[in-house]
Design a protein around this motif. Structure first.
Motif, mmCIF file in Angstrom:
data_model
loop_
_atom_site.group_PDB
_atom_site.id
_atom_site.type_symbol
_atom_site.label_atom_id
_atom_site.label_comp_id
_atom_site.label_asym_id
_atom_site.label_seq_id
_atom_site.Cartn_x
_atom_site.Cartn_y
_atom_site.Cartn_z
ATOM 1 N N GLU A 157 0.954 -1.338 0.036
ATOM 2 C CA GLU A 157 -0.231 0.085 -0.012
ATOM 3 C C GLU A 157 0.798 1.313 -0.133
ATOM 4 N N LEU A 175 -1.780 3.010 12.491
ATOM 5 C CA LEU A 175 -1.953 2.012 11.247
ATOM 6 C C LEU A 175 -2.303 0.723 11.902
ATOM 7 N N ILE A 181 -6.442 -1.525 6.114
ATOM 8 C CA ILE A 181 -5.515 -2.510 5.949
ATOM 9 C C ILE A 181 -6.169 -3.957 5.896
ATOM 10 N N TYR A 200 3.356 -1.473 4.139
ATOM 11 C CA TYR A 200 3.137 0.035 4.059
ATOM 12 C C TYR A 200 4.090 0.898 3.503
#
Ligand code: SF4
Length: 327
Positions: A157, A175, A181, A200
């Motif tokens: 991502e 996160l 996610i 990430y």
């Protein structure tokens, strides 16, 4: 031209951005996703993020740095009437140099790209009964699915950020609780990729600015030098794992949000002015980042049948970012 409603879609798509918008402010969600209202002009942060993202996409497709930066610069070849020419040129330089730095930084990252830019639409299921929702589908677009050097598969991502991304920053802590996610792990598995984790990948936007008497090109050169001297300031990549418990929690949360959405829609149908069912969450941290502040905070009513405010348009597809290929 008058507004209509986008909610007539038999099964609306719930994307992570849509769900975040709903949590932030129901009125904003109504304007953007039920009516399809959007600004005509893309704001700088979003424009830059999209252009950078496109560069990443081209890199994943095996396109060379020279071609990627040439394409990036071509996107800024004509300065629109509404933009300030120097700002426009600086944004172009920033984009080109951050892309160059990225290619340099991750030249030997040994990631094998298995799929890129994969749109998905998957059932939203009731976590208790396992039955699919008749009103919604979960949707989104995964930047890439990669094979890590140790053989595990990961969702990759990309993000650009305007805040601290150092390893002990709050950015990474948040996160751990990020729903997007979880959604992408669920979707990747539904597409047949047995992903074990999420990689990430964040690029921080520069904090150095154009100096007096400096040209945009000189600024670009200075930025590239700065990237070379402190790459960790600009680029960070970390694994953000997802446990089965996290995924179960996400499924329950998104189902609950979907039920709330249906309840508000039912209430909106009973009101003369449907926008009233979608209450405002007015506050510094919501309105300051809202595309509709100009309309909403000035009390301009937008509902089916009213005229579209100047500077706005009604989107025929409320999720243009999904571009349905690869679904
Ligand atoms: S301006 Fe504020 S209250 Fe109005 S829609 Fe935007 S976030 Fe909500």
């Amino acid at each position: 031209m008058n507004t209509t409603t986008a909610a007539s879609n038999p099964r609306s798509l719930l994307t992570s951005t849509r769900l975040t918008t709903l949590r932030a402010c129901p009125r904003r969600h109504y304007l953007r996703y039920e009516l399809g209202l959007a600004r005509v002009r893309q704001e700088a942060a979003r424009r830059f993020g999209s252009a950078y993202h496109h560069g990443m996409e081209r890199r994943n497709g095996g396109v060379s740095l020279v071609d990627v930066t040439t394409e990036a610069r071509a996107g800024y070849a004509t300065c629109p009437d509404w933009a300030e020419p120097t700002d426009w040129a600086v944004e172009c330089e920033t984009l080109a140099q951050l892309l160059a730095g990225y290619f340099w930084r991750y030249e030997n990252d040994n990631l094998e790209v298995l799929a890129a830019e994969r749109s998905f639409e998957i059932p939203l299921t009731n976590p208790d009964s396992g039955k699919p929702s008749r009103a919604f589908l979960l949707a989104g677009k995964i930047d890439a699915i990669v094979k890590l050097p140790d053989g595990r598969l990961a969702v990759l991502e990309y993000k650009t950020a305007g805040e601290d991304i150092s390893s002990d920053s709050e950015y990474w802590l948040r996160l751990r609780c990020d729903g997007q996610i979880s959604l992408y792990v669920i979707a990747a598995r539904a597409m047949g990729f047995d992903v074990a984790t999420v990689l990430y990948d964040v690029t921080r936007k520069p904090t150095i600015r154009l100096r007096q008497h400096e040209t945009p090109e000189q600024y670009g050169k200075r930025l590239l030098d700065d990237i070379g001297e402190r790459p960790d300031f600009y680029y960070a990549r970390r694994e953000v794992p997802r446990l089965e418990d996290d995924l179960a929690e996400y499924r329950a949360e998104v189902w609950q949000q979907a039920q709330q959405l249906l309840e508000v829609r039912r209430r909106a149908d009973r009101l003369g002015d449907p926008s009233r069912a979608w209450f405002r969450n007015a506050g510094r941290f919501t309105c300051s980042y809202c595309d509709f502040a100009q309309v909403c905070l000035n009390g301009i009513r937008v509902a089916p049948g009213t005229s579209i405010p100047s500077g706005y348009q009604i989107l025929t597809d409320v999720n243009p970012e999904l571009e349905r290929q690869g679904a």
